[in-house]
Design a protein around this motif. Structure first.
Motif, mmCIF file in Angstrom:
data_model
loop_
_atom_site.group_PDB
_atom_site.id
_atom_site.type_symbol
_atom_site.label_atom_id
_atom_site.label_comp_id
_atom_site.label_asym_id
_atom_site.label_seq_id
_atom_site.Cartn_x
_atom_site.Cartn_y
_atom_site.Cartn_z
ATOM 1 N N VAL A 62 0.859 -1.187 0.000
ATOM 2 C CA VAL A 62 0.000 0.000 0.000
ATOM 3 C C VAL A 62 0.889 1.229 0.000
ATOM 4 C CG1 VAL A 62 -1.784 1.295 1.220
ATOM 5 C CG2 VAL A 62 -1.789 -1.211 1.311
ATOM 6 N N LYS A 63 0.694 2.120 -0.972
ATOM 7 C CA LYS A 63 1.470 3.358 -1.025
ATOM 8 C C LYS A 63 0.535 4.560 -1.081
ATOM 9 C CE LYS A 63 3.271 5.855 -4.301
ATOM 10 N NZ LYS A 63 3.996 6.388 -5.487
ATOM 11 N N TYR A 64 0.820 5.535 -0.211
ATOM 12 C CA TYR A 64 0.102 6.803 -0.274
ATOM 13 C C TYR A 64 1.067 7.897 0.169
ATOM 14 C CZ TYR A 64 -3.376 10.441 0.223
ATOM 15 O OH TYR A 64 -4.077 11.607 0.089
ATOM 16 N N ALA A 65 1.331 8.834 -0.715
ATOM 17 C CA ALA A 65 2.294 9.899 -0.430
ATOM 18 C C ALA A 65 1.851 11.186 -1.114
ATOM 19 C CB ALA A 65 3.681 9.490 -0.921
ATOM 20 N N LYS A 66 2.343 12.300 -0.581
ATOM 21 C CA LYS A 66 2.016 13.597 -1.174
ATOM 22 C C LYS A 66 3.202 14.540 -1.008
ATOM 23 C CE LYS A 66 -1.611 17.090 -1.428
ATOM 24 N NZ LYS A 66 -2.917 17.543 -0.888
ATOM 25 N N GLY A 67 3.547 15.227 -2.089
ATOM 26 C CA GLY A 67 4.718 16.079 -2.095
ATOM 27 C C GLY A 67 4.627 17.298 -1.199
ATOM 28 N N ALA A 68 5.804 17.759 -0.766
ATOM 29 C CA ALA A 68 5.960 19.014 -0.008
ATOM 30 C C ALA A 68 5.203 19.044 1.308
ATOM 31 C CB ALA A 68 5.546 20.198 -0.880
ATOM 32 N N LEU A 96 -3.945 7.308 4.452
ATOM 33 C CA LEU A 96 -3.087 6.134 4.315
ATOM 34 C C LEU A 96 -3.719 4.923 4.999
ATOM 35 C CD1 LEU A 96 -0.331 4.741 3.660
ATOM 36 C CD2 LEU A 96 0.493 5.642 5.853
ATOM 37 N N MET A 97 -4.177 5.104 6.230
ATOM 38 C CA MET A 97 -4.729 3.985 6.988
ATOM 39 C C MET A 97 -6.039 3.480 6.405
ATOM 40 S SD MET A 97 -2.408 3.294 9.023
ATOM 41 C CE MET A 97 -3.234 2.008 9.952
ATOM 42 N N THR A 98 -6.810 4.363 5.795
ATOM 43 C CA THR A 98 -8.027 3.929 5.109
ATOM 44 C C THR A 98 -7.674 2.952 3.998
ATOM 45 O OG1 THR A 98 -9.203 5.989 5.585
ATOM 46 C CG2 THR A 98 -9.995 4.686 3.719
ATOM 47 N N ARG A 99 -6.614 3.238 3.270
ATOM 48 C CA ARG A 99 -6.158 2.371 2.189
ATOM 49 C C ARG A 99 -5.579 1.066 2.725
ATOM 50 N NH1 ARG A 99 -6.193 7.439 0.531
ATOM 51 N NH2 ARG A 99 -6.374 7.932 -1.706
ATOM 52 N N VAL A 100 -4.876 1.152 3.845
ATOM 53 C CA VAL A 100 -4.299 -0.054 4.447
ATOM 54 C C VAL A 100 -5.398 -1.008 4.895
ATOM 55 C CG1 VAL A 100 -3.020 -0.929 6.445
ATOM 56 C CG2 VAL A 100 -2.140 1.025 5.166
ATOM 57 N N LYS A 101 -6.381 -0.483 5.587
ATOM 58 C CA LYS A 101 -7.470 -1.325 6.096
ATOM 59 C C LYS A 101 -8.250 -1.968 4.959
ATOM 60 C CE LYS A 101 -7.853 1.302 10.379
ATOM 61 N NZ LYS A 101 -8.651 2.292 11.162
ATOM 62 N N SER A 134 9.010 13.068 16.566
ATOM 63 C CA SER A 134 7.901 12.850 15.644
ATOM 64 C C SER A 134 8.054 11.548 14.861
ATOM 65 C CB SER A 134 7.797 14.026 14.675
ATOM 66 O OG SER A 134 7.615 15.240 15.376
ATOM 67 N N LEU A 135 9.280 11.254 14.448
ATOM 68 C CA LEU A 135 9.534 10.046 13.671
ATOM 69 C C LEU A 135 9.280 8.791 14.511
ATOM 70 C CD1 LEU A 135 10.433 9.327 10.822
ATOM 71 C CD2 LEU A 135 12.805 9.354 11.614
ATOM 72 N N LEU A 136 9.785 8.802 15.729
ATOM 73 C CA LEU A 136 9.536 7.683 16.635
ATOM 74 C C LEU A 136 8.054 7.599 17.005
ATOM 75 C CD1 LEU A 136 12.648 8.109 18.950
ATOM 76 C CD2 LEU A 136 12.171 6.127 17.485
ATOM 77 N N GLY A 137 7.446 8.758 17.186
ATOM 78 C CA GLY A 137 6.032 8.798 17.530
ATOM 79 C C GLY A 137 5.159 8.267 16.408
ATOM 80 N N LEU A 138 5.532 8.556 15.173
ATOM 81 C CA LEU A 138 4.762 8.069 14.035
ATOM 82 C C LEU A 138 4.816 6.545 13.953
ATOM 83 C CD1 LEU A 138 3.155 8.496 11.439
ATOM 84 C CD2 LEU A 138 5.331 8.891 10.245
ATOM 85 N N HIS A 139 5.982 5.976 14.169
ATOM 86 C CA HIS A 139 6.100 4.520 14.161
ATOM 87 C C HIS A 139 5.244 3.904 15.262
ATOM 88 C CE1 HIS A 139 7.909 0.668 15.446
ATOM 89 N NE2 HIS A 139 8.010 0.461 14.143
ATOM 90 N N LYS A 140 5.278 4.501 16.443
ATOM 91 C CA LYS A 140 4.476 3.988 17.560
ATOM 92 C C LYS A 140 2.980 4.134 17.263
ATOM 93 C CE LYS A 140 3.886 4.375 22.581
ATOM 94 N NZ LYS A 140 4.044 2.919 22.752
ATOM 95 N N GLN A 141 2.613 5.246 16.671
ATOM 96 C CA GLN A 141 1.222 5.503 16.297
ATOM 97 C C GLN A 141 0.714 4.417 15.341
ATOM 98 O OE1 GLN A 141 0.116 9.625 15.096
ATOM 99 N NE2 GLN A 141 -0.353 8.702 13.116
ATOM 100 N N LEU A 142 1.505 4.111 14.324
ATOM 101 C CA LEU A 142 1.138 3.072 13.372
ATOM 102 C C LEU A 142 1.058 1.708 14.047
ATOM 103 C CD1 LEU A 142 0.677 2.268 10.365
ATOM 104 C CD2 LEU A 142 3.147 1.914 10.211
ATOM 105 N N SER A 143 2.026 1.414 14.898
ATOM 106 C CA SER A 143 2.044 0.136 15.611
ATOM 107 C C SER A 143 0.801 -0.023 16.471
ATOM 108 C CB SER A 143 3.302 0.035 16.485
ATOM 109 O OG SER A 143 4.475 0.105 15.698
ATOM 110 N N ASN A 144 0.430 1.046 17.166
ATOM 111 C CA ASN A 144 -0.761 0.996 18.017
ATOM 112 C C ASN A 144 -2.027 0.788 17.205
ATOM 113 O OD1 ASN A 144 0.801 1.390 20.302
ATOM 114 N ND2 ASN A 144 0.427 3.592 20.401
ATOM 115 N N ASP A 145 -2.130 1.493 16.090
ATOM 116 C CA ASP A 145 -3.334 1.381 15.267
ATOM 117 C C ASP A 145 -3.475 -0.003 14.641
ATOM 118 O OD1 ASP A 145 -4.092 3.927 15.874
ATOM 119 O OD2 ASP A 145 -3.386 4.831 14.005
ATOM 120 N N LEU A 146 -2.342 -0.631 14.339
ATOM 121 C CA LEU A 146 -2.371 -1.976 13.773
ATOM 122 C C LEU A 146 -2.369 -3.054 14.849
ATOM 123 C CD1 LEU A 146 0.149 -1.562 10.809
ATOM 124 C CD2 LEU A 146 -2.344 -1.583 10.692
#
Length: 237
Positions: A62-68, A96-101, A134-146
């Motif tokens: 699953v890929k979802y990205a947006k520039g800038a 992104l998570m909508t697409r993942v689910k 923020s980078l560590l928090g984002l990984h934790k956020q994703l881990s928690n949601d999954l």
């Protein structure tokens, strides 16, 4: 003969206890970030590489990205170092998570690998002081949601494009943070992109140390992401 069979069976069980079988299920790869991830075409090299290793029926990408876009468009608890503005606006993460689910559905997932190519915008806006958190928090956020504690994390270090630009004094800070975070956990690693932004781009124009990668650079980057993801999966499983 019966005694030999019993002993052999016991030894087999004993040996297998030290070499557990591979996890059942599919391998989920989540790709996100800003323009250099947006311009990456997974079908060029990323997907073929992971499918070659795990089988075409065992891979979900699953890929979802947006520039800038800064990381605050993904990380829900983003805060500036001082004051209250700007605020977190994690709508890109939600998309992104909508697409993942949707892609996962009821499928059984063996492993999850998060591939992240972002940081240029934070370097240009001088948000480097909160980027590590923020980078560590984002990984934790994703881990928690999954609801998983085993999410692998592949970070694409931003290229050398901004190192010569004095007005972007935090460019190298972001690069250093990305490597630091990647080395902080056995499930994390990083990919170098410094050699991928000189040559002919997708429009046929010659570029040198560009902010975006060359046409072939994106192919190589996708393969590097895939190979690093495979390495993390096999090392940690």
């Amino acid at each position: 003969m019966k005694t030999v069979y019993i002993i052999s069976s016991f030894l087999l069980v004993f040996i297998m206890s030290f070499f557990p079988s591979k996890k059942e299920g599919k391998h989920l790869f989540i790709l996100s970030g800003q323009s250099n991830m947006q311009l990456l075409k997974p079908k060029e090299s990323f997907i073929p590489t992971v499918k070659k290793r795990f089988g075409s029926k065992n891979v979900i990408t699953v890929k979802y990205a947006k520039g800038a876009q800064p990381i605050r468009k993904w990380y829900q608890d983003w805060k500036p170092l001082e004051g209250n503005n700007p605020k977190a606006e994690p709508y890109l993460y939600d998309s992104l998570m909508t697409r993942v689910k949707k892609a996962v559905g009821n499928k059984k997932i063996a492993t999850v690998t998060f591939v992240w190519m972002q940081g240029e915008r934070d370097a240009r806006k001088n948000y480097g002081d909160v980027y590590e958190r923020s980078l560590l928090g984002l990984h934790k956020q994703l881990s928690n949601d999954l609801k998983r504690e085993d999410v692998n994390f592949v970070i694409g270090r931003i290229s050398d494009f901004g190192l010569k630009k004095k007005k972007w004094s935090q460019w190298n800070m972001i690069r250093d943070i990305q490597v630091k975070v990647a080395q902080s956990n056995s499930r994390f690693d990083w990919v170098d992109t410094d050699d991928l932004n000189t040559g002919r781009n997708r429009k046929g124009k010659e570029i040198e140390d560009g902010i975006h990668m060359t046409a072939n650079g994106y192919v190589i980057m996708g393969k590097r992401f895939a190979e690093k993801a495979i390495q993390l999966i096999e090392t940690n499983n």
